[in-house]
Structure formats: C-alpha cells, structure tokens
Design an enzyme around this catalytic site. Structure first.
Site, PDB file in Angstrom:
ATOM      1  N   SER A   2     -10.190  -0.619   3.758  1.00  0.00           N
ATOM      2  CA  SER A   2      -9.424  -0.790   4.999  1.00  0.00           C
ATOM      3  C   SER A   2      -9.050   0.570   5.572  1.00  0.00           C
ATOM      4  CB  SER A   2      -8.139  -1.578   4.729  1.00  0.00           C
ATOM      5  OG  SER A   2      -8.467  -2.877   4.325  1.00  0.00           O
ATOM      6  N   GLU A  19      -4.391   3.577   6.433  1.00  0.00           N
ATOM      7  CA  GLU A  19      -4.302   3.294   4.993  1.00  0.00           C
ATOM      8  C   GLU A  19      -5.079   4.388   4.238  1.00  0.00           C
ATOM      9  OE1 GLU A  19      -4.924  -0.723   3.479  1.00  0.00           O
ATOM     10  OE2 GLU A  19      -6.022   0.119   1.777  1.00  0.00           O
ATOM     11  N   ARG A  59       0.823  -1.229   0.000  1.00  0.00           N
ATOM     12  CA  ARG A  59       0.000   0.000   0.000  1.00  0.00           C
ATOM     13  C   ARG A  59       0.850   1.269   0.000  1.00  0.00           C
ATOM     14  NH1 ARG A  59      -1.945  -3.694  -0.923  1.00  0.00           N
ATOM     15  NH2 ARG A  59      -3.679  -4.793   0.011  1.00  0.00           N
TER      16      ARG A  59
HETATM   17  C1  FAD Z   1     -15.387  -1.563  -0.386  1.00  0.00           C
HETATM   18  C2  FAD Z   1     -13.923  -1.270  -0.633  1.00  0.00           C
HETATM   19  C3  FAD Z   1     -13.028  -2.327  -0.745  1.00  0.00           C
HETATM   20  C4  FAD Z   1     -11.672  -2.075  -0.949  1.00  0.00           C
HETATM   21  N1  FAD Z   1     -10.815  -3.140  -1.042  1.00  0.00           N
HETATM   22  C5  FAD Z   1      -9.510  -2.913  -1.294  1.00  0.00           C
HETATM   23  C6  FAD Z   1      -8.590  -4.006  -1.443  1.00  0.00           C
HETATM   24  O1  FAD Z   1      -8.957  -5.162  -1.409  1.00  0.00           O
HETATM   25  N2  FAD Z   1      -7.285  -3.720  -1.639  1.00  0.00           N
HETATM   26  C7  FAD Z   1      -6.819  -2.433  -1.690  1.00  0.00           C
HETATM   27  O2  FAD Z   1      -5.613  -2.244  -1.883  1.00  0.00           O
HETATM   28  N3  FAD Z   1      -7.662  -1.387  -1.567  1.00  0.00           N
HETATM   29  C8  FAD Z   1      -8.978  -1.588  -1.373  1.00  0.00           C
HETATM   30  N4  FAD Z   1      -9.829  -0.522  -1.240  1.00  0.00           N
HETATM   31  C9  FAD Z   1      -9.275   0.841  -1.239  1.00  0.00           C
HETATM   32  C10 FAD Z   1      -9.214   1.549  -2.600  1.00  0.00           C
HETATM   33  O3  FAD Z   1     -10.197   1.077  -3.487  1.00  0.00           O
HETATM   34  C11 FAD Z   1      -7.839   1.460  -3.254  1.00  0.00           C
HETATM   35  O4  FAD Z   1      -6.853   2.022  -2.407  1.00  0.00           O
HETATM   36  C12 FAD Z   1      -7.765   2.186  -4.590  1.00  0.00           C
HETATM   37  O5  FAD Z   1      -6.503   1.959  -5.156  1.00  0.00           O
HETATM   38  C13 FAD Z   1      -7.987   3.704  -4.473  1.00  0.00           C
HETATM   39  O6  FAD Z   1      -8.191   4.222  -5.767  1.00  0.00           O
HETATM   40  P1  FAD Z   1      -8.937   5.618  -5.969  1.00  0.00           P
HETATM   41  O7  FAD Z   1      -8.838   5.981  -7.398  1.00  0.00           O
HETATM   42  O8  FAD Z   1     -10.305   5.554  -5.394  1.00  0.00           O
HETATM   43  O9  FAD Z   1      -7.980   6.550  -5.100  1.00  0.00           O
HETATM   44  P2  FAD Z   1      -8.366   7.813  -4.188  1.00  0.00           P
HETATM   45  O10 FAD Z   1      -9.020   7.346  -2.940  1.00  0.00           O
HETATM   46  O11 FAD Z   1      -9.044   8.836  -5.000  1.00  0.00           O
HETATM   47  O12 FAD Z   1      -6.887   8.318  -3.836  1.00  0.00           O
HETATM   48  C14 FAD Z   1      -6.025   7.521  -3.043  1.00  0.00           C
HETATM   49  C15 FAD Z   1      -4.627   8.148  -3.052  1.00  0.00           C
HETATM   50  O13 FAD Z   1      -4.121   8.121  -4.382  1.00  0.00           O
HETATM   51  C16 FAD Z   1      -3.784   9.424  -4.819  1.00  0.00           C
HETATM   52  N5  FAD Z   1      -4.077   9.523  -6.248  1.00  0.00           N
HETATM   53  C17 FAD Z   1      -5.286   9.354  -6.863  1.00  0.00           C
HETATM   54  N6  FAD Z   1      -5.147   9.491  -8.191  1.00  0.00           N
HETATM   55  C18 FAD Z   1      -3.837   9.764  -8.427  1.00  0.00           C
HETATM   56  C19 FAD Z   1      -3.069  10.004  -9.597  1.00  0.00           C
HETATM   57  N7  FAD Z   1      -3.616  10.038 -10.820  1.00  0.00           N
HETATM   58  N8  FAD Z   1      -1.736  10.241  -9.462  1.00  0.00           N
HETATM   59  C20 FAD Z   1      -1.150  10.229  -8.245  1.00  0.00           C
HETATM   60  N9  FAD Z   1      -1.825  10.009  -7.105  1.00  0.00           N
HETATM   61  C21 FAD Z   1      -3.153   9.775  -7.191  1.00  0.00           C
HETATM   62  C22 FAD Z   1      -4.625  10.362  -3.976  1.00  0.00           C
HETATM   63  O14 FAD Z   1      -4.032  11.648  -3.889  1.00  0.00           O
HETATM   64  C23 FAD Z   1      -4.620   9.623  -2.647  1.00  0.00           C
HETATM   65  O15 FAD Z   1      -3.428   9.888  -1.958  1.00  0.00           O
HETATM   66  C24 FAD Z   1     -11.204  -0.738  -1.058  1.00  0.00           C
HETATM   67  C25 FAD Z   1     -12.115   0.329  -0.972  1.00  0.00           C
HETATM   68  C26 FAD Z   1     -13.470   0.061  -0.761  1.00  0.00           C
HETATM   69  C27 FAD Z   1     -14.403   1.233  -0.678  1.00  0.00           C
END
Ligand code: FAD
Length: 272
Positions: free
Chosen positions: A198, A268, A150
């Site tokens: 998480s 996280e 992560r």
């Molecule tokens: C129900 C549920 C289940 C989940 N299960 C998992 C799992 O099994 N495993 C897991 O790892 N995660 C899980 N997650 C967490 C999440 O989905 C992941 O961390 C995912 O990678 C976040 O992507 P996002 O686009 O929504 O990021 P955001 O939440 O929008 O951003 C997360 C971080 O990434 C940065 N960011 C976003 N876009 C960019 C970009 N283009 N360039 C640079 N930085 C950027 C943001 O600034 C922030 O720091 C889960 C979430 C939910 C709601």
C-alpha cells in the site's frame, strides 16, 4: 562486521533508490558498537523506498534465530515472514497467516509498521519487544497501547532486535494460510510485480485505493511507475523508476485526491 554497498533495486521490493552502505551486525554486541543515530534501519524493504543518497543502513539479516517456549515464540529482528510461515506449517501453530503472500518482510519491519490485514494486526500477538535505543541502551517493552494502525514507536525509539509472540496450536494452519493467500490474490496485483504494498494509509473509515480509483488513478502511469489496474493503492515499478519519479507520482495523486475529494492522503511507504 560485514559491510556491503547495495542498490535500492536490491534493497527494496519496489526497487527504488540509490546505493547505500549496508552494515550487517552478527549480534547485539556488534550492533552496540554502532551509533544508531548515524543510520537508517532496513528489514526486507517491502514497505520502503530509498532516496538517491542518504544515511547508511543497518540490516539485522543475521538476527535470524527462532526459539520456542511453550505458547511463546521468540524471533530475531531479521527473521523473514516466509520463514515464520514455514515454521507455522511445520509446527502447526497460528500467528501470521493473515500476512501470507507479503514478500520479504522481517520481524523488525512488521513491528515497526504494525503490519496488518483482514482485521488482524501484528501488535495483537506481541508479548515483548527488545530494542536498542538511540543512546545505545538495550531496552524492552511489554505494553503496546502506543501501537496504532500502521504505526509503532519504531524506528524512532530504536532498532527492534528481538520480539516474543503468543502462538496458538492450529492443526489446520496450512489450509488457513491457503485461504488468506487466495483472498490476497483476489484483491492485489500479482506477486511477481515490483511494488511496496500500500502506497498510502487508509484514511479513517475509508480506503485509499477507493479514493484513488474515484480520482482515475487505476492504471495511471508516469514514466516507469504505474498505479495498479487491480488495486489503485499499489504502485508498480515497470522499469527502473527513480526516487524523484516516486515523489512526482505520489504528489500528483495526493493533490488530486485533496482537490477533488478533500481528503489528505498520508504515505504508508517509508522514505529512507
Ligand atoms: C505485495 C505486498 C503486499 C503487502 N501487504 C501488506 C499488508 O497486507 N499489510 C501490511 O501491513 N503491509 C503490507 N505490505 C507492506 C510491508 O510488507 C509491511 O509494512 C512490512 O511490515 C514491512 O517489513 P520490512 O521488513 O520489509 O520493512 P522495511 O520496508 O524494510 O522497513 C519499514 C520500516 O520499518 C523500519 N524498520 C525495519 N526494520 C526495523 C527494525 N529492526 N527496528 C526498527 N525499525 C525497523 C524501517 O526503518 C522502515 O521505517 C505489503 C508489501 C508488499 C510488497
């Protein structure tokens, strides 16, 4: 460039945070006109909460292109995970089936968080990441040893605009996706609940959910926020939780786990 004012309720899956100006550049040229140091970046907001006030945000929603070159797949930073999974089924290839059921996540967020599940991580499939750094320079990396559990060099190193992944032909991809979805449903709270996944990272060799459970946090509620009865590491927004409600419940949990088990939990979830 399109700019909108949106609420934390709309920008994050858990629905926490104040209003923000959100910039939606159409392509690299428009993005290069912005001073990245004056912004936070947001993908699907599925692992984030927003403070009540803060920097404006950049969303790469318009970077939603998909290009195939044999065993390589290039995706714009704003492509959504459910779109990738649909492509996998349509074109029968293996890539992010282990993340099936994660809502809203984008390519940029998946890379920044080095998302993973069931023993797989996003970095394992990466071939190339293109990003713009704080000085406004377009750069790329092809080596990923700095990616850990992560953790990645992003967003600190810049904004991910595009990434190329190695893909493999998989005629049984639909069944594989179903299998991972079933596993997720068994472990996690229902998909329709408002959560950021998480809350805490797993300490080395431990599960944050197990430690929270031992300390009695399954079902623990403070105002509108509740640790899930099914998996104690998932915080559920049962109403209109504020950012301070989030920090309050997180601090209570961290303190008790530290006091009773001597383990320091780290978030996280990203605070933007
Ligand atoms: C129900 C549920 C289940 C989940 N299960 C998992 C799992 O099994 N495993 C897991 O790892 N995660 C899980 N997650 C967490 C999440 O989905 C992941 O961390 C995912 O990678 C976040 O992507 P996002 O686009 O929504 O990021 P955001 O939440 O929008 O951003 C997360 C971080 O990434 C940065 N960011 C976003 N876009 C960019 C970009 N283009 N360039 C640079 N930085 C950027 C943001 O600034 C922030 O720091 C889960 C979430 C939910 C709601």
């Amino acid at each position: 460039m399109k700019v909108k004012v949106l609420k934390g309720e709309e920008l994050t899956s858990i629905g926490i945070g104040g209003k923000r100006e959100v910039f939606f550049p159409k392509g690299v040229e428009e993005l290069l006109k912005l001073n990245l140091k004056e912004f936070n970046f947001i993908g699907g907001g599925s692992n984030s909460v927003l403070r009540e006030t803060g920097l404006p945000l950049i969303s790469l929603r318009e970077f939603n292109y998909i290009k195939y070159q044999g065993e390589l797949l290039t995706l714009g930073g704003g492509v959504l995970l459910p779109t990738i999974l649909k492509e996998q089924i349509k074109k029968e290839f293996s890539l992010f089936e282990f993340l099936a059921g994660v809502p809203r996540a984008t390519v940029g967020g998946l890379i920044a968080q080095n998302a993973g599940a069931f023993g797989f991580e996003v970095k394992d499939f990466l071939k190339r990441v293109v990003f713009i750094n704080g000085k406004g320079q377009l750069k790329e990396i092809k080596e990923f040893s700095s990616f850990k559990y992560r953790k990645s060099p992003f967003p600190e190193e810049g904004i991910v605009v595009e990434a190329t992944f190695r893909i493999k032909r998989e005629p049984k991809i639909k069944e594989k996706i179903r299998k991972f979805l079933r596993k997720r449903v068994e472990k996690q709270p229902p998909f329709y609940l408002r959560t950021a996944g998480s809350t805490f990272k797993n300490p080395k060799g431990e599960s944050a959910g197990r430690l929270l459970d031992i300390c009695g946090f399954k079902g623990f509620k403070l105002k509108s926020l509740k640790f899930s009865e099914k998996h104690a590491n998932f915080l559920i927004n049962t109403g209109k939780a504020s950012f301070s409600e989030f920090t309050d419940i997180v601090e209570i949990a961290r303190e008790k786990v530290k006091r009773e088990l001597g383990v320091e939990l780290s978030l996280e979830v990203k605070i933007l």
